[in-house]
Design an enzyme around this catalytic site. Structure first.
Site, PDB file in Angstrom:
ATOM      1  N   ASP A 535     -23.333 -87.292 -15.660  1.00 34.48           N
ATOM      2  CA  ASP A 535     -24.465 -86.717 -14.948  1.00 34.48           C
ATOM      3  C   ASP A 535     -24.450 -85.207 -15.111  1.00 34.48           C
ATOM      4  O   ASP A 535     -23.446 -84.606 -15.493  1.00 34.48           O
ATOM      5  CB  ASP A 535     -24.443 -87.111 -13.470  1.00 34.48           C
ATOM      6  N   GLU A 615     -10.056 -95.108 -47.144  1.00 30.78           N
ATOM      7  CA  GLU A 615     -10.567 -94.704 -45.831  1.00 30.78           C
ATOM      8  C   GLU A 615     -10.081 -93.315 -45.451  1.00 30.78           C
ATOM      9  O   GLU A 615     -10.823 -92.529 -44.854  1.00 30.78           O
ATOM     10  CB  GLU A 615     -10.154 -95.730 -44.769  1.00 30.78           C
TER      11      GLU A 615
END
Length: 743
Positions: A535, A615
């Site tokens: 928030d 990777e």
């Protein structure tokens, strides 16, 4: 001046660059809401008010025989309970005689050339003296309760802030039972609401529903803003899209229980109120005492959701987030959680850090398990002392070794929690939130500390300060891993227990304020089981928040899509995690995982020693690309190109720099088809007359033919771009666009 008072018409008008907000003091001292929308100059909008004799809608005593004046009909700035308005209200107070009516009348107003702050609560600020404040004083004459409505006007950003201050100017005690921070009345139109619901591991899910008669309510009773409902929503017209239509957005700067109630009344009028949840809230105001309600940010857009989001993104970054890292690039990090969980020692952490350094990663974060007796998640919380069985020499030698590898060092903490199996609980069981004589509900086998108690905050500040000064620590991940139940504070009398959950939130803010002031160079990241306390209030103290504990790249498409409506990319903690994913078991290419994680503050959450050489090569390239494009990602304008809710095949988004000379386009295909239909994207935010060269990322895989492609901005926006045929599981594409000089 952005705040204008017309003393002849008794109107108060707030003007921003593109919007107008207007209210009026009428002949009976009621503060009426007249208009909020696209900017209108030099207009008195009180002609929009309608008066009618509506059955069973009562009339003010002072109106005499006039049956057309009823608070139950009129749009108001701040309606109160018990005096004739039967709709949802913003304020309810109990008086000593047991009555609850509050009749508010205008007393005065003041205009200030700076924006207001709120004692003990986060509030929007400005660094350069821009912005104004309107403070309107209302009063209930029977009780002498004074209500101050606060409006902060940020003209250039089209943002208005709202807050409320209560003061008991009478001689008798009052009990505040409900105080919402905002009321917005929309007397005309047919409206829908966009809100962001969810659950743990699936936060901020986009949902759009029409408003029907009655009240549509979202909120939290969990002690935090919660995974289940984010304290932000949009009221929009039926025709609203990303680029068109009317939208009112509002978000609450508060990290505790809240409600947002949107009501369509008997006359088809819509009213929205938002603020602290009235459930388990009852605040005592003695004579002379003041109560501050939290702030709401609100803005209006007549150009759809995208323009609304752009305003919130810019405003939160520049006027809510603070400190060194509000605009500065954050280090690319590796977190050991999904690599080791609680099972690690010095050697294991150094092994992960060594591989990370080789791949260009800039910081290692040591997650849970480094303190107390913490070999499982049912013990140790509260004992913020280094576990020297795991970390032989403590934090300082480990941090030094990590620094020697060229990495910064970060740490996970969960200060607001306490384990029953801890030295702290055995010494101070009354510090935990639990009701005497009852067995408390457990969450993750832990209880919650009463952050409203000064001695609890003092203990935590002392312990955390000792830790953060014991070693070179550059980052703190601040977690909160359960909801609050069984609330009871051992230091509040019975009649004031209703204040406890609000005092809890104020305590968190006070402790965070002390720590971010004491350690201005530490990057604090908020977390609550991922996005359970995502928030704007927390962003005032922590400029980024771990978006979700769900690190699955495909799931994150929906999570980050919903998050993007209010919160800037820079605030979104997002990592490349292990595959098969630890939450879903899904396998996605590491390229796709990185594309998704680059729509946030970038990092990794896996054991780099266990991935393949191919990777590792991609990781090295990803880190370089993120660092290269960080300014574009975090400072650029964000566009949602394809929604995961509307398009069953793909999700796409775009960043465009302020000069419109660069763009980064990302696309993830979630449903590869056997008989290829083709994928087509229309870009946004470019200069129509500009010429753009397109580069496919990773750069080393770009062919000469791809690298030489040049299109006009108009072609890319209005005609779009056709994507190549893709195959495999969840493939992704990234494109970098750069404007070139015309011949």
């Amino acid at each position: 001046m952005s705040i204008i008072f017309n003393d002849r018409e008794m109107t108060l008008t707030l003007q921003t660059k593109h919007t107008t907000y207007q209210m009026k003091v009428d002949n009976y001292g009621t503060l009426l809401h007249l208009y909020y929308g696209k900017r209108v100059d030099d207009a008195n909008m009180d002609y929009l008010i309608r008066y009618a004799d509506v059955g069973f809608s009562p009339n003010l005593y002072d109106t005499g025989a006039d049956r057309t004046y009823s608070l139950d009909m009129l749009p108001q700035e701040y309606p109160s309970f018990g005096v004739g308005d039967f709709r949802n209200t913003g304020l309810q107070v109990q008086h000593e005689d047991g009555s609850r009516a509050v009749e508010l009348h205008y007393v005065s107003h003041e205009i200030f050339d700076t924006v207001y702050g709120i004692e003990g609560l986060p509030a929007a600020y400005t660094e350069y003296g821009q912005g104004e404040t309107l403070a309107i004083t209302l009063r209930d004459s029977a009780s002498d309760l004074e209500v101050t409505l606060l409006y902060g006007v940020f003209e250039d950003t089209d943002m208005i802030t709202r807050a409320v201050k209560l003061k008991n100017r009478g001689s008798k005690r009052l009990w505040v039972e409900k105080v919402h921070s905002i009321c917005l009345d929309l007397p005309y139109g047919t409206w829908e609401i966009v809100h962001f619901h969810g659950r743990h591991n699936m936060e901020r899910m986009f949902e759009r529903v029409p408003l029907a008669h009655g009240t549509f309510s979202i909120g939290s009773r969990r002690g935090t803003s919660s995974h289940q409902h984010n304290p932000a929503a949009i009221i929009c017209s039926q025709d609203a899209t990303e680029d068109n239509g009317s939208c009112y957005g509002m978000t609450l700067l508060y990290s505790g229980n809240f409600t947002m109630d949107t009501q369509c009344d008997q006359m088809n009028q819509v009213r929205t109120t938002m603020g602290i949840s009235p459930e388990h809230f009852r605040y005592t105001l003695e004579e002379g005492e003041v109560f501050h309600a939290p702030q709401v940010l609100m803005t209006y857009s007549d150009h759809g959701f995208a323009a609304l989001s752009h305003r919130f993104h810019h405003f939160i970054r520049h006027h809510i987030c603070r400190g060194r890292y509000k605009l500065e690039r954050r280090p690319v990090l590796i977190n050991n959680w999904e690599a080791t969980y609680l099972d690690f020692d010095d050697d294991k952490i150094i092994e992960i850090a060594s591989q990370a350094a080789e791949l260009g990663i800039e910081m290692l974060v040591l997650d849970d398990g480094w303190f107390g007796k913490r070999d499982s998640d049912d013990s140790g919380l509260g004992d913020w002392y280094v576990n020297t069985k795991k970390l032989k020499g403590g934090l300082a030698p480990l941090a030094a070794k990590i620094n020697d590898l060229g990495l910064k060092f970060g740490l996970w903490v969960e200060p607001e929690m306490i384990s029953e199996d801890s030295d702290l609980y055995r010494t101070h069981p009354d510090w935990a939130i639990q009701i005497p004589g009852r067995k408390p509900a457990r969450g993750r086998m832990q209880l919650v500390l009463d952050m409203g108690r000064e001695e609890v905050r003092s203990y935590l500040y002392e312990r955390l300060t000792d830790i953060l000064t014991s070693a070179p620590i550059d980052y703190v991940k601040w977690d909160f891993n359960r909801s609050i139940t069984d609330f009871y504070s051992h230091v509040l009398p019975a009649q004031r227990q209703g204040e406890g959950l609000h005092r809890f939130v104020l305590g968190i803010y006070e402790l965070l304020e002390r720590l971010v002031t004491r350690f201005p160079d530490i990057l604090f990241e908020g977390c609550s089981g991922g996005g359970g306390r995502f928030d704007a209030g927390m962003l005032y103290y922590t400029p980024q928040i771990w978006c979700s504990d769900d690190t699955d790249a495909v799931e994150r498409l929906e999570i980050q899509h919903g998050t993007s409506f209010f919160y800037p990319t820079s605030s979104v903690g997002s990592h490349v995690s292990a595959c098969p994913n630890h939450q879903t078991g899904r396998t996605t290419p590491i390229h796709t995982r990185a594309v998704v994680a680059m729509a946030g503050s970038f990092g990794y959450e896996l054991d780099l020693n266990l991935i393949s050489e191919e990777e590792k090569k991609q990781v090295r390239s990803q880190v370089k690309d993120f660092i290269k494009y960080d300014s574009l990602i975090h400072n650029g304008t964000y566009y949602r190109l394809e929604s995961p809710y509307d398009n069953q095949m793909l999700t796409a988004w775009e960043f465009v720099n302020p000069q419109q000379s660069e763009a980064l386009v990302s696309m993830v295909v979630t449903h590869v088809r056997a008989n290829w239909l083709g994928l087509h994207l229309k870009l946004k935010g470019l200069k129509p007359e500009g010429k753009y060269r397109i580069q496919w990322l990773p750069a080393e895989e770009t062919t000469d033919e791809q690298g030489d492609v040049v299109y006009s901005g108009a072609a890319l926006m209005y005609g779009g771009i056709a994507m190549p045929m893709l195959s495999g599981d969840y493939p992704a594409i990234q494109l970098y666009l750069c404007e070139i000089e015309s011949d």
